[in-house]
Motif scaffolding. Structure first.
Motif, PDB file in Angstrom:
ATOM      1  N   PRO A  75     -13.867  -3.665  12.971  1.00  0.00           N
ATOM      2  CA  PRO A  75     -13.655  -2.240  13.263  1.00  0.00           C
ATOM      3  C   PRO A  75     -14.850  -1.404  12.815  1.00  0.00           C
ATOM      4  CG  PRO A  75     -11.685  -3.203  12.327  1.00  0.00           C
ATOM      5  CD  PRO A  75     -12.751  -4.250  12.197  1.00  0.00           C
ATOM      6  N   GLU A  76     -15.112  -0.342  13.574  1.00  0.00           N
ATOM      7  CA  GLU A  76     -16.278   0.495  13.294  1.00  0.00           C
ATOM      8  C   GLU A  76     -15.935   1.731  12.466  1.00  0.00           C
ATOM      9  OE1 GLU A  76     -17.527   1.126  17.351  1.00  0.00           O
ATOM     10  OE2 GLU A  76     -19.145  -0.339  17.119  1.00  0.00           O
ATOM     11  N   VAL A  77     -14.708   2.263  12.622  1.00  0.00           N
ATOM     12  CA  VAL A  77     -14.440   3.589  12.051  1.00  0.00           C
ATOM     13  C   VAL A  77     -13.266   3.628  11.074  1.00  0.00           C
ATOM     14  CG1 VAL A  77     -15.430   4.817  14.006  1.00  0.00           C
ATOM     15  CG2 VAL A  77     -13.005   4.217  14.050  1.00  0.00           C
ATOM     16  N   GLU A  78     -12.370   2.635  11.095  1.00  0.00           N
ATOM     17  CA  GLU A  78     -11.146   2.766  10.310  1.00  0.00           C
ATOM     18  C   GLU A  78     -11.045   1.761   9.170  1.00  0.00           C
ATOM     19  OE1 GLU A  78     -11.586   0.941  13.403  1.00  0.00           O
ATOM     20  OE2 GLU A  78      -9.806   1.835  14.306  1.00  0.00           O
ATOM     21  N   ARG A  79     -12.184   1.240   8.710  1.00  0.00           N
ATOM     22  CA  ARG A  79     -12.142   0.192   7.677  1.00  0.00           C
ATOM     23  C   ARG A  79     -11.484   0.673   6.396  1.00  0.00           C
ATOM     24  NH1 ARG A  79     -18.417  -1.651   8.143  1.00  0.00           N
ATOM     25  NH2 ARG A  79     -18.410  -2.257  10.342  1.00  0.00           N
ATOM     26  N   THR A  80     -11.764   1.908   5.991  1.00  0.00           N
ATOM     27  CA  THR A  80     -11.196   2.425   4.740  1.00  0.00           C
ATOM     28  C   THR A  80      -9.681   2.485   4.816  1.00  0.00           C
ATOM     29  OG1 THR A  80     -13.189   3.710   4.279  1.00  0.00           O
ATOM     30  CG2 THR A  80     -11.180   4.360   3.127  1.00  0.00           C
ATOM     31  N   ASN A  81      -9.150   2.981   5.933  1.00  0.00           N
ATOM     32  CA  ASN A  81      -7.699   3.050   6.096  1.00  0.00           C
ATOM     33  C   ASN A  81      -7.071   1.657   6.105  1.00  0.00           C
ATOM     34  OD1 ASN A  81      -7.548   5.815   6.181  1.00  0.00           O
ATOM     35  ND2 ASN A  81      -7.572   5.956   8.408  1.00  0.00           N
ATOM     36  N   LEU A  82      -7.695   0.719   6.820  1.00  0.00           N
ATOM     37  CA  LEU A  82      -7.164  -0.637   6.896  1.00  0.00           C
ATOM     38  C   LEU A  82      -7.149  -1.286   5.515  1.00  0.00           C
ATOM     39  CD1 LEU A  82      -9.021  -1.809  10.137  1.00  0.00           C
ATOM     40  CD2 LEU A  82      -6.632  -1.095   9.963  1.00  0.00           C
ATOM     41  N   ASP A  83      -8.217  -1.106   4.773  1.00  0.00           N
ATOM     42  CA  ASP A  83      -8.319  -1.656   3.424  1.00  0.00           C
ATOM     43  C   ASP A  83      -7.278  -1.037   2.503  1.00  0.00           C
ATOM     44  OD1 ASP A  83     -10.238  -3.207   1.429  1.00  0.00           O
ATOM     45  OD2 ASP A  83      -9.900  -1.248   0.514  1.00  0.00           O
ATOM     46  N   GLY A  84      -7.102   0.275   2.592  1.00  0.00           N
ATOM     47  CA  GLY A  84      -6.130   0.959   1.743  1.00  0.00           C
ATOM     48  C   GLY A  84      -4.711   0.511   2.010  1.00  0.00           C
ATOM     49  N   ILE A  85      -4.388   0.259   3.259  1.00  0.00           N
ATOM     50  CA  ILE A  85      -3.040  -0.212   3.597  1.00  0.00           C
ATOM     51  C   ILE A  85      -2.777  -1.557   2.935  1.00  0.00           C
ATOM     52  CG2 ILE A  85      -1.617  -1.079   5.500  1.00  0.00           C
ATOM     53  CD1 ILE A  85      -3.003   1.149   7.231  1.00  0.00           C
ATOM     54  N   ILE A  86      -3.782  -2.410   2.898  1.00  0.00           N
ATOM     55  CA  ILE A  86      -3.611  -3.726   2.266  1.00  0.00           C
ATOM     56  C   ILE A  86      -3.305  -3.575   0.779  1.00  0.00           C
ATOM     57  CG2 ILE A  86      -4.809  -5.849   1.595  1.00  0.00           C
ATOM     58  CD1 ILE A  86      -6.354  -5.597   4.306  1.00  0.00           C
ATOM     59  N   TYR A  87      -4.151  -2.837   0.075  1.00  0.00           N
ATOM     60  CA  TYR A  87      -4.038  -2.779  -1.379  1.00  0.00           C
ATOM     61  C   TYR A  87      -2.905  -1.862  -1.855  1.00  0.00           C
ATOM     62  CZ  TYR A  87      -8.359  -5.401  -2.091  1.00  0.00           C
ATOM     63  OH  TYR A  87      -9.306  -6.390  -2.113  1.00  0.00           O
ATOM     64  N   GLU A  88      -2.686  -0.776  -1.144  1.00  0.00           N
ATOM     65  CA  GLU A  88      -1.699   0.197  -1.613  1.00  0.00           C
ATOM     66  C   GLU A  88      -0.301  -0.026  -1.045  1.00  0.00           C
ATOM     67  OE1 GLU A  88      -2.355   2.224  -4.026  1.00  0.00           O
ATOM     68  OE2 GLU A  88      -4.403   1.451  -4.055  1.00  0.00           O
ATOM     69  N   GLU A  89      -0.214  -0.814   0.021  1.00  0.00           N
ATOM     70  CA  GLU A  89       1.093  -1.025   0.644  1.00  0.00           C
ATOM     71  C   GLU A  89       1.458  -2.507   0.734  1.00  0.00           C
ATOM     72  OE1 GLU A  89       1.360   1.151   4.347  1.00  0.00           O
ATOM     73  OE2 GLU A  89       0.287   2.874   3.503  1.00  0.00           O
ATOM     74  N   LEU A  90       0.726  -3.280   1.491  1.00  0.00           N
ATOM     75  CA  LEU A  90       1.139  -4.653   1.769  1.00  0.00           C
ATOM     76  C   LEU A  90       1.195  -5.507   0.509  1.00  0.00           C
ATOM     77  CD1 LEU A  90      -0.796  -5.346   5.095  1.00  0.00           C
ATOM     78  CD2 LEU A  90       1.500  -4.392   4.771  1.00  0.00           C
ATOM     79  N   CYS A  91       0.221  -5.359  -0.375  1.00  0.00           N
ATOM     80  CA  CYS A  91       0.232  -6.135  -1.622  1.00  0.00           C
ATOM     81  C   CYS A  91       1.411  -5.758  -2.524  1.00  0.00           C
ATOM     82  CB  CYS A  91      -1.079  -5.940  -2.388  1.00  0.00           C
ATOM     83  SG  CYS A  91      -2.485  -6.785  -1.634  1.00  0.00           S
ATOM     84  N   LYS A  92       2.019  -4.613  -2.249  1.00  0.00           N
ATOM     85  CA  LYS A  92       3.200  -4.174  -2.996  1.00  0.00           C
ATOM     86  C   LYS A  92       4.492  -4.366  -2.206  1.00  0.00           C
ATOM     87  CE  LYS A  92       0.407  -0.625  -5.333  1.00  0.00           C
ATOM     88  NZ  LYS A  92       0.213   0.825  -5.544  1.00  0.00           N
ATOM     89  N   GLY A  93       4.387  -5.038  -1.046  1.00  0.00           N
ATOM     90  CA  GLY A  93       5.568  -5.293  -0.235  1.00  0.00           C
ATOM     91  C   GLY A  93       6.056  -4.096   0.558  1.00  0.00           C
TER      92      GLY A  93
END
Length: 228
Positions: free
Chosen positions: A148-166
């Motif tokens: 992705p060119e423009v949304e890397r920060t959002n994608l990364d944040g979803i992983i650490y702040e949401e998915l890793c916490k279920g």
């Protein structure tokens, strides 16, 4: 069947999925009440995530290497690292390891090539999307890799702040689907879910491109190696 050693806990959410796939795949192949002989070293992810953020890759790699050596000493006959991002230090993790190490990118590349794809999108943490370690390994197999060119920060944040916490949110699913749509517009034929948690949120039922879930593919490859 050989005993599988798994370094997990990064996050425990995806490691739990590994455990299910490893045992279900073993039962499918062997039948009856069979399950996978398995040793798991589940790390506390918070210190590892801090090391990632601070660029302390060697420190994190040495901690994972200690886990790998412990699994080998405990009787593991092959080794898997249940995270895409920390494969950036795979060489350090496997120092002193005499048992086979199954790299997470290899079964993913095998599956994509077997299905005839040559240009793929890669989703993951910002480290996996931006650093060369993962893309270069895929490129060495002849795969063109788009990130992705423009949304890397959002994608990364979803992983650490949401998915890793279920935490699973429809709004976040839409962000991932939009990112996949943009990768498709640039020529991606399929997409790698290159973080072991992304499969919690995205699959073929919602993705505009075929999904290759590294967690499932890696776990099945570990079973194959254990049965070889």
């Amino acid at each position: 069947m050989k005993t599988i050693g798994l370094i997990g806990g990064m996050s425990w959410e995806s490691t739990a999925h590994y455990y299910r796939v490893l045992n279900r795949e073993t039962a499918t192949r062997l039948g009856g009440l069979h399950s996978a002989p398995l040793l798991v070293h589940s790390l506390d992810f918070a210190p590892i995530a801090k090391m990632q953020a601070e660029g302390q890759w060697d420190v994190a790699g040495r901690e994972l290497n200690a886990a790998a050596l412990g699994l080998q000493q405990a009787g593991a006959q092959l080794l898997g690292l249940a995270t895409n991002t920390m494969h950036v230090v795979a060489d350090l993790v496997t120092e002193g390891i005499a048992i086979p190490f199954i790299h997470i990118a290899d079964p993913t590349a095998d599956a994509l090539l077997a299905d005839g794809y040559d240009t793929i999108g890669l989703l993951g943490t910002r480290f996996t999307m931006e650093m060369a370690f993962y893309k270069d390994r895929l490129a060495a197999r002849g795969l063109g890799v788009l990130v992705p060119e423009v949304e890397r920060t959002n994608l990364d944040g979803i992983i650490y702040e949401e998915l890793c916490k279920g935490i699973l949110r429809e709004q976040s699913r839409r962000i991932y689907v939009n990112a996949i749509e943009r990768l498709a517009a640039r020529g991606a034929q399929a997409v790698i879910l290159g973080c072991t948690e992304i499969g919690m949120l995205i699959d073929d039922s919602v993705s505009p491109l075929p999904c290759y879930d590294t967690t499932d593919l890696h776990a099945r490859a570990l079973v194959s190696a254990a049965l070889a």
